[in-house]
Design a protein around this motif. Structure first.
Motif, PDB file in Angstrom:
ATOM      1  N   GLY A  69      46.200  28.892  63.288  1.00 28.97           N
ATOM      2  CA  GLY A  69      47.369  29.584  63.818  1.00 28.97           C
ATOM      3  C   GLY A  69      47.267  31.087  63.793  1.00 28.97           C
ATOM      4  N   VAL A  70      48.084  31.699  64.649  1.00 34.08           N
ATOM      5  CA  VAL A  70      48.261  33.151  64.678  1.00 34.08           C
ATOM      6  C   VAL A  70      49.750  33.456  64.616  1.00 34.08           C
ATOM      7  CG1 VAL A  70      46.143  33.565  65.984  1.00 34.08           C
ATOM      8  CG2 VAL A  70      48.302  33.241  67.210  1.00 34.08           C
ATOM      9  N   HIS A  71      50.069  34.665  64.142  1.00 33.44           N
ATOM     10  CA  HIS A  71      51.460  35.069  63.952  1.00 33.44           C
ATOM     11  C   HIS A  71      51.627  36.530  64.332  1.00 33.44           C
ATOM     12  CE1 HIS A  71      54.311  36.950  60.812  1.00 33.44           C
ATOM     13  NE2 HIS A  71      55.085  36.454  61.754  1.00 33.44           N
ATOM     14  N   ASN A  72      52.671  36.816  65.085  1.00 34.47           N
ATOM     15  CA  ASN A  72      53.105  38.177  65.357  1.00 34.47           C
ATOM     16  C   ASN A  72      54.458  38.362  64.704  1.00 34.47           C
ATOM     17  OD1 ASN A  72      53.845  40.692  66.426  1.00 34.47           O
ATOM     18  ND2 ASN A  72      54.629  39.766  68.313  1.00 34.47           N
ATOM     19  N   GLY A  73      54.574  39.370  63.834  1.00 30.31           N
ATOM     20  CA  GLY A  73      55.847  39.621  63.182  1.00 30.31           C
ATOM     21  C   GLY A  73      55.659  39.948  61.719  1.00 30.31           C
ATOM     22  N   THR A  74      56.767  40.022  60.993  1.00 38.01           N
ATOM     23  CA  THR A  74      56.754  40.303  59.561  1.00 38.01           C
ATOM     24  C   THR A  74      57.746  39.384  58.863  1.00 38.01           C
ATOM     25  OG1 THR A  74      56.252  42.635  60.010  1.00 38.01           O
ATOM     26  CG2 THR A  74      57.028  42.082  57.800  1.00 38.01           C
ATOM     27  N   LEU A  75      57.298  38.712  57.799  1.00 38.36           N
ATOM     28  CA  LEU A  75      58.161  37.824  57.029  1.00 38.36           C
ATOM     29  C   LEU A  75      58.693  38.553  55.794  1.00 38.36           C
ATOM     30  CD1 LEU A  75      56.110  34.487  57.114  1.00 38.36           C
ATOM     31  CD2 LEU A  75      57.624  35.474  58.845  1.00 38.36           C
ATOM     32  N   THR A  76      59.887  38.177  55.386  1.00 41.50           N
ATOM     33  CA  THR A  76      60.497  38.800  54.203  1.00 41.50           C
ATOM     34  C   THR A  76      60.507  37.878  52.993  1.00 41.50           C
ATOM     35  OG1 THR A  76      62.702  38.089  54.945  1.00 41.50           O
ATOM     36  CG2 THR A  76      61.969  40.286  55.621  1.00 41.50           C
ATOM     37  N   ASN A  77      60.148  36.609  53.171  1.00 36.41           N
ATOM     38  CA  ASN A  77      60.195  35.675  52.036  1.00 36.41           C
ATOM     39  C   ASN A  77      58.895  34.907  51.847  1.00 36.41           C
ATOM     40  OD1 ASN A  77      60.448  34.009  54.318  1.00 36.41           O
ATOM     41  ND2 ASN A  77      61.680  32.495  53.201  1.00 36.41           N
ATOM     42  N   HIS A  78      57.770  35.509  52.254  1.00 38.39           N
ATOM     43  CA  HIS A  78      56.510  34.773  52.168  1.00 38.39           C
ATOM     44  C   HIS A  78      56.109  34.444  50.727  1.00 38.39           C
ATOM     45  CE1 HIS A  78      55.526  39.062  52.076  1.00 38.39           C
ATOM     46  NE2 HIS A  78      54.434  38.759  51.407  1.00 38.39           N
ATOM     47  N   GLU A  79      56.424  35.336  49.785  1.00 37.85           N
ATOM     48  CA  GLU A  79      56.098  35.034  48.393  1.00 37.85           C
ATOM     49  C   GLU A  79      56.947  33.882  47.880  1.00 37.85           C
ATOM     50  OE1 GLU A  79      53.602  36.080  46.991  1.00 37.85           O
ATOM     51  OE2 GLU A  79      53.046  37.940  48.015  1.00 37.85           O
ATOM     52  N   VAL A  80      58.193  33.818  48.317  1.00 39.66           N
ATOM     53  CA  VAL A  80      59.067  32.702  47.937  1.00 39.66           C
ATOM     54  C   VAL A  80      58.532  31.396  48.510  1.00 39.66           C
ATOM     55  CG1 VAL A  80      61.393  31.739  48.170  1.00 39.66           C
ATOM     56  CG2 VAL A  80      61.098  34.188  47.751  1.00 39.66           C
ATOM     57  N   ILE A  81      58.076  31.440  49.765  1.00 46.41           N
ATOM     58  CA  ILE A  81      57.512  30.239  50.392  1.00 46.41           C
ATOM     59  C   ILE A  81      56.338  29.724  49.565  1.00 46.41           C
ATOM     60  CG2 ILE A  81      56.201  29.400  52.383  1.00 46.41           C
ATOM     61  CD1 ILE A  81      57.923  31.240  54.131  1.00 46.41           C
ATOM     62  N   PHE A  82      55.421  30.612  49.194  1.00 44.40           N
ATOM     63  CA  PHE A  82      54.264  30.187  48.411  1.00 44.40           C
ATOM     64  C   PHE A  82      54.688  29.577  47.073  1.00 44.40           C
ATOM     65  CE2 PHE A  82      51.495  33.029  51.061  1.00 44.40           C
ATOM     66  CZ  PHE A  82      50.526  32.091  51.369  1.00 44.40           C
ATOM     67  N   LYS A  83      55.691  30.174  46.414  1.00 43.94           N
ATOM     68  CA  LYS A  83      56.116  29.682  45.103  1.00 43.94           C
ATOM     69  C   LYS A  83      56.755  28.298  45.195  1.00 43.94           C
ATOM     70  CE  LYS A  83      56.845  34.213  42.968  1.00 43.94           C
ATOM     71  NZ  LYS A  83      57.845  35.188  42.449  1.00 43.94           N
ATOM     72  N   LYS A  84      57.410  28.003  46.323  1.00 39.63           N
ATOM     73  CA  LYS A  84      58.142  26.740  46.454  1.00 39.63           C
ATOM     74  C   LYS A  84      57.302  25.614  47.059  1.00 39.63           C
ATOM     75  CE  LYS A  84      62.851  28.567  46.707  1.00 39.63           C
ATOM     76  NZ  LYS A  84      64.112  28.610  47.509  1.00 39.63           N
ATOM     77  N   LEU A  85      56.064  25.901  47.459  1.00 42.98           N
ATOM     78  CA  LEU A  85      55.221  24.856  48.025  1.00 42.98           C
ATOM     79  C   LEU A  85      54.921  23.792  46.977  1.00 42.98           C
ATOM     80  CD1 LEU A  85      52.628  26.957  50.081  1.00 42.98           C
ATOM     81  CD2 LEU A  85      54.489  25.563  51.006  1.00 42.98           C
ATOM     82  N   THR A  86      55.067  22.531  47.355  1.00 41.42           N
ATOM     83  CA  THR A  86      54.753  21.436  46.437  1.00 41.42           C
ATOM     84  C   THR A  86      53.294  21.019  46.528  1.00 41.42           C
ATOM     85  OG1 THR A  86      55.494  19.840  48.099  1.00 41.42           O
ATOM     86  CG2 THR A  86      57.120  20.558  46.488  1.00 41.42           C
ATOM     87  N   ASN A  87      52.660  21.300  47.676  1.00 37.34           N
ATOM     88  CA  ASN A  87      51.246  20.992  47.862  1.00 37.34           C
ATOM     89  C   ASN A  87      50.468  22.304  47.908  1.00 37.34           C
ATOM     90  OD1 ASN A  87      51.508  18.079  48.231  1.00 37.34           O
ATOM     91  ND2 ASN A  87      52.545  18.600  50.145  1.00 37.34           N
ATOM     92  N   GLN A  88      50.135  22.825  46.733  1.00 37.16           N
ATOM     93  CA  GLN A  88      49.508  24.137  46.662  1.00 37.16           C
ATOM     94  C   GLN A  88      48.030  24.072  47.042  1.00 37.16           C
ATOM     95  OE1 GLN A  88      50.448  27.186  46.155  1.00 37.16           O
ATOM     96  NE2 GLN A  88      52.521  27.081  45.342  1.00 37.16           N
ATOM     97  N   LEU A  89      47.626  24.897  47.977  1.00 40.70           N
ATOM     98  CA  LEU A  89      46.226  25.105  48.319  1.00 40.70           C
ATOM     99  C   LEU A  89      45.852  26.532  47.948  1.00 40.70           C
ATOM    100  CD1 LEU A  89      46.029  23.455  51.868  1.00 40.70           C
ATOM    101  CD2 LEU A  89      45.116  22.545  49.728  1.00 40.70           C
TER     102      LEU A  89
END
Length: 271
Positions: A129-149
């Motif tokens: 994937g590719v993404h254009n933009g800026t996220l404000t909660n990416h660290e929160v997303i990583f912390k809440k992942l149940t399947n951590q890679l």
């Protein structure tokens, strides 16, 4: 601000070599025109109908990336990628490019922060994937992942594709509207995303909020062009028409219809 360019290919009656030539003109020119949206890094990925895929990304602006003949850092050049478009046993379903303007992470020096991203599913398959933009909660997303890679870099965009890994049950499920709606509920910020799970190579997913995603339907090539800016696509059509009339009349005349993907909306193209 970054730039994204994508081509979704459906079956076409146009000769494969002729269509590959048309793609070289259109995709290359749209990428060059998109360079002002981001010159810190450039990358592309492509997926074929049998699930084979190729990806390359470098800390170069587009004009260097496209014209590079030999590379000591990464042996895959843009011309190498183009050569596969008609040499591969089966047609491409997706061709996607990204011009990066760094807002989070390194400014192109660390290739792990550059696009595209590949979340590896097994020895063969990945979520690309590719993404254009800026996220404000990416660290929160990583912390809440149940399947951590393992996290590859430090850029915000990477969280989107780890989240897709989780929402698709470790990449084992095809994309659905419900999955993309849940993605929208869990991501905060601005984004336009083009993603493919190579286990399901006929699906190309596009979703956005706060960043543009123009869509151009092009016949008789039977492709959909995705881009951050409509004017870049229109300018590439003008160049293509000049080449067709003055240099290569074997190229087909194009008929186009344009659409803007609505705000907070998605499309799942099934080739």
């Amino acid at each position: 601000m970054c730039g994204i360019v994508g081509i979704v290919q459906y079956e076409s009656k146009i000769d494969r070599a002729v269509r590959a030539k048309a793609l070289r003109i259109l995709f290359s020119d749209i990428m060059l025109l998109t360079e002002p949206r981001g010159d810190d890094a450039t990358g592309i990925y492509q997926v074929h109908a049998d699930g084979d895929w190729m990806m390359t990304r470098k800390g170069q602006k587009v004009s260097h990336f496209l014209y590079e003949v030999d590379s000591k850092e990464d042996p895959i050049t843009y011309s190498d990628v183009m050569d596969t478009w008609e040499q591969h046993a089966v047609e491409m379903t997706a061709l996607v490019g990204h011009c990066r303007k760094a807002t989070v992470g390194s400014r192109g020096q660390n290739n792990d922060d550059n696009h595209p991203f590949a979340v590896q599913l097994d020895e063969k398959n990945a979520i690309l994937g590719v993404h254009n933009g800026t996220l404000t909660n990416h660290e929160v997303i990583f912390k809440k992942l149940t399947n951590q890679l393992p996290r590859q870099g430090s850029v915000d965009s990477e969280s989107i594709f780890h989240l897709l890994y989780e929402e698709t049950d470790k990449g084992t499920q095809p994309m659905t509207g419900d999955i993309l709606r849940r993605m929208g509920e869990r991501i905060d910020g601005a984004y336009a995303v083009i993603s493919v799970n190579t286990r399901f190579p006929n699906q190309v997913s596009v979703f956005r909020e706060g960043r543009p995603a123009e869509m151009m339907l092009v016949s008789p090539l039977n492709i959909v062009i995705l881009a951050s800016d409509r004017k870049f696509v229109e300018q590439s059509f003008a160049k293509y028409e000049f080449i067709r009339r003055m240099i290569d009349p074997a190229l087909p005349a194009l008929i186009t219809t344009d659409r803007m993907l609505p705000e907070r909306d998605y499309r799942i193209f099934d080739t």
